[in-house]
Design a protein around this motif. Structure first.
Motif, PDB file in Angstrom:
ATOM      1  N   ALA A 135       4.127  46.288  50.322  1.00 31.45           N
ATOM      2  CA  ALA A 135       4.633  45.297  49.154  1.00 31.45           C
ATOM      3  C   ALA A 135       5.102  46.345  48.158  1.00 31.45           C
ATOM      4  N   LEU A 136       4.428  47.290  47.777  1.00 30.10           N
ATOM      5  CA  LEU A 136       4.728  48.455  46.664  1.00 30.10           C
ATOM      6  C   LEU A 136       6.267  49.058  47.272  1.00 30.10           C
TER       7      LEU A 136
ATOM      8  N   GLY B   2       6.408  54.535  56.435  1.00 26.37           N
ATOM      9  CA  GLY B   2       5.208  54.653  55.867  1.00 26.37           C
ATOM     10  C   GLY B   2       4.261  55.258  56.954  1.00 26.37           C
ATOM     11  N   TRP B   3       4.596  55.496  58.246  1.00 23.72           N
ATOM     12  CA  TRP B   3       3.706  55.703  59.328  1.00 23.72           C
ATOM     13  C   TRP B   3       2.588  56.805  59.015  1.00 23.72           C
ATOM     14  N   GLN B   4       3.233  57.858  58.425  1.00 21.62           N
ATOM     15  CA  GLN B   4       2.299  59.163  58.344  1.00 21.62           C
ATOM     16  C   GLN B   4       1.155  58.722  57.257  1.00 21.62           C
TER      17      GLN B   4
ATOM     18  N   THR C 268      -8.762  47.659  55.071  1.00 24.27           N
ATOM     19  CA  THR C 268      -7.742  48.616  55.545  1.00 24.27           C
ATOM     20  C   THR C 268      -6.426  47.473  55.376  1.00 24.27           C
ATOM     21  N   GLY C 269      -6.517  46.231  55.883  1.00 27.29           N
ATOM     22  CA  GLY C 269      -5.444  45.494  56.255  1.00 27.29           C
ATOM     23  C   GLY C 269      -4.857  45.206  54.731  1.00 27.29           C
ATOM     24  N   GLY C 270      -5.714  44.835  53.867  1.00 27.27           N
ATOM     25  CA  GLY C 270      -5.550  44.654  52.326  1.00 27.27           C
ATOM     26  C   GLY C 270      -4.482  46.103  51.823  1.00 27.27           C
ATOM     27  N   ALA C 271      -5.213  47.210  52.117  1.00 25.34           N
ATOM     28  CA  ALA C 271      -4.462  48.589  51.506  1.00 25.34           C
ATOM     29  C   ALA C 271      -3.072  48.451  52.351  1.00 25.34           C
ATOM     30  N   VAL C 272      -2.957  48.371  53.399  1.00 32.08           N
ATOM     31  CA  VAL C 272      -1.847  48.314  54.143  1.00 32.08           C
ATOM     32  C   VAL C 272      -0.708  47.410  53.567  1.00 32.08           C
ATOM     33  N   LEU C 273      -1.131  46.179  53.289  1.00 28.08           N
ATOM     34  CA  LEU C 273      -0.245  45.100  52.934  1.00 28.08           C
ATOM     35  C   LEU C 273       0.226  45.389  51.349  1.00 28.08           C
ATOM     36  N   LEU C 274      -0.613  46.014  50.517  1.00 28.53           N
ATOM     37  CA  LEU C 274      -0.444  46.339  49.228  1.00 28.53           C
ATOM     38  C   LEU C 274       0.750  47.605  49.117  1.00 28.53           C
TER      39      LEU C 274
ATOM     40  N   ALA D 195      11.799  50.397  46.996  1.00 30.38           N
ATOM     41  CA  ALA D 195      13.153  50.648  47.820  1.00 30.38           C
ATOM     42  C   ALA D 195      13.963  49.447  47.617  1.00 30.38           C
ATOM     43  N   GLY D 196      13.612  48.373  46.907  1.00 28.54           N
ATOM     44  CA  GLY D 196      14.611  47.043  46.787  1.00 28.54           C
ATOM     45  C   GLY D 196      14.797  46.526  48.048  1.00 28.54           C
ATOM     46  N   ILE D 197      14.029  46.362  49.054  1.00 26.28           N
ATOM     47  CA  ILE D 197      14.304  45.794  50.214  1.00 26.28           C
ATOM     48  C   ILE D 197      13.723  44.362  49.895  1.00 26.28           C
TER      49      ILE D 197
END
Length: 355
Positions: free
Chosen positions: A347-348, A289-291, A338-344, A353-355
């Motif tokens: 996680a989703l 999800g880097w893009q 920003t950190g919270g959005a990245v973590l969320l 992806a079932g990781i």
């Protein structure tokens, strides 16, 4: 005051040259040299795009057309030069620049007939036409697989054959310094000053005797030349060019990197190019999800730092004030969100992806 500013500018250029010379010794790994080479070619592309957006006020969505077509010319020229002297590779970026300028003469005549939104839409149509043509004419563009070439043209010349990534880096660094100096010098010329006037008030520029369309056209051609140099250097670095080099995604990357760095400052696009390449080269190894995160960074810059990273830096340097409590709270809030959005998001994504 002017003398001190001149001396300061000279030291900035000396520091820039030293950074280009020393960087391979600080990061000697082959992968690091490859990333540095990508940064160099992207810096040229971002600076050339800023000639349109930051200096002349033209928002183009098709800048990849000129770098991409020049890259195809460069890769075909390298194939023709196979078996010759490696010294000929030094001129391939110049050939790419001439190819980009030729495309700028043709496409720029159409694009610069309008300004504002109409110019942006015309450039968008041109990049889509070029991307479609790349798949329709596989004889020149190589279809979906693209066209490849070998940058090692022949026997070493003075010990140089461009087989190692270090030699390729210094080739890109040389052209980066030359192109950066040329583009900066252009900003000090009457054409560069009038381009700023056309950006700020085209009616006033026309009133004093300068045709805004002609100024935009000349800047467009020069910008396409430097974009062609960057595209040729990218072809030398990767030794392959495909339709992706002409795509809208490539144009969007150049636009994003330039704006993130800061279009109001000459060296701003170089900062954005480094940040963008690091995002694509390093962050992509950790998440797919880097893009998305690059887009998130762009949104944050637009909302909270419209001057880009360079604008934030210059504000901090020129004011020389201690940050206020309100400013620190604002920065902390942005970082937390920003950190919270990245973590969320991560996680989703991992759950989906079932990781």
């Amino acid at each position: 005051m002017n003398m001190s500013m001149t001396v300061e500018r000279k030291w900035i250029w000396v520091a820039f040259a030293l950074i280009l010379l020393v960087a391979p010794w600080v990061f000697p790994q082959s992968a690091a040299l490859s990333i540095l080479s990508q940064c160099g070619s992207m810096m040229i592309l971002a600076l050339s795009f800023n000639m349109l957006l930051g200096q002349t006020g033209m928002l183009s969505f098709g800048h990849a057309v000129y770098s991409g077509l020049a890259a195809f010319v460069a890769v075909h020229v390298m194939s023709r030069l196979a078996g010759g002297s490696p010294a000929a590779l030094l001129l391939v970026p110049l050939i790419g620049g001439c190819a980009g300028m030729s495309c700028g003469v043709v496409f720029g005549f159409i694009t610069t007939r309008k300004s504002g939104t109409a110019l942006s839409m015309i450039s968008l149509a041109l990049v889509e036409l070029a991307a479609a043509a790349a798949l329709m004419f596989p004889g020149w563009f190589g279809g979906e697989s693209g066209v490849s070439a070998d940058r090692v043209l022949g026997a070493p010349f003075l010990g140089i054959d461009f087989a190692s990534q270090l030699q390729v880096y210094y080739l890109i660094a040389f052209w980066l310094f030359v192109c950066t100096a040329a583009m900066y010098g252009l900003t000090l010329t009457p054409l560069g000053r009038i381009a700023n006037a056309v950006r700020d008030n085209p009616e006033r520029a026309a009133f004093i005797g300068h045709d805004p369309r002609r100024v935009r056209y000349m800047m467009f051609i020069l910008s396409a030349f430097f974009a062609g140099v960057g595209g040729a250097l990218s072809a030398i670095n990767f030794e392959i060019v495909s339709a992706e080099n002409l795509s809208l995604l490539r144009s969007a990357q150049i636009l994003l990197f330039t704006f993130i760095g800061g279009i109001g400052f000459f060296f701003g696009p170089t900062i954005g190019a480094v940040v963008g390449v690091l995002f694509s080269a390093l962050l992509s190894t950790y998440t797919r999800g880097w893009q998305l995160y690059l887009g998130l960074l762009f949104v944050i810059v637009v909302l909270f730092a419209p001057g880009g990273i360079a604008g934030v830096w210059m504000t901090a340097v020129t004011t020389r004030r201690r940050p206020t409590a309100a400013f620190l709270l604002r920065v902390a809030g942005v970082l937390l969100l920003t950190g919270g959005a990245v973590l969320l998001i991560e996680a989703l994504y991992q759950r989906a992806a079932g990781i």
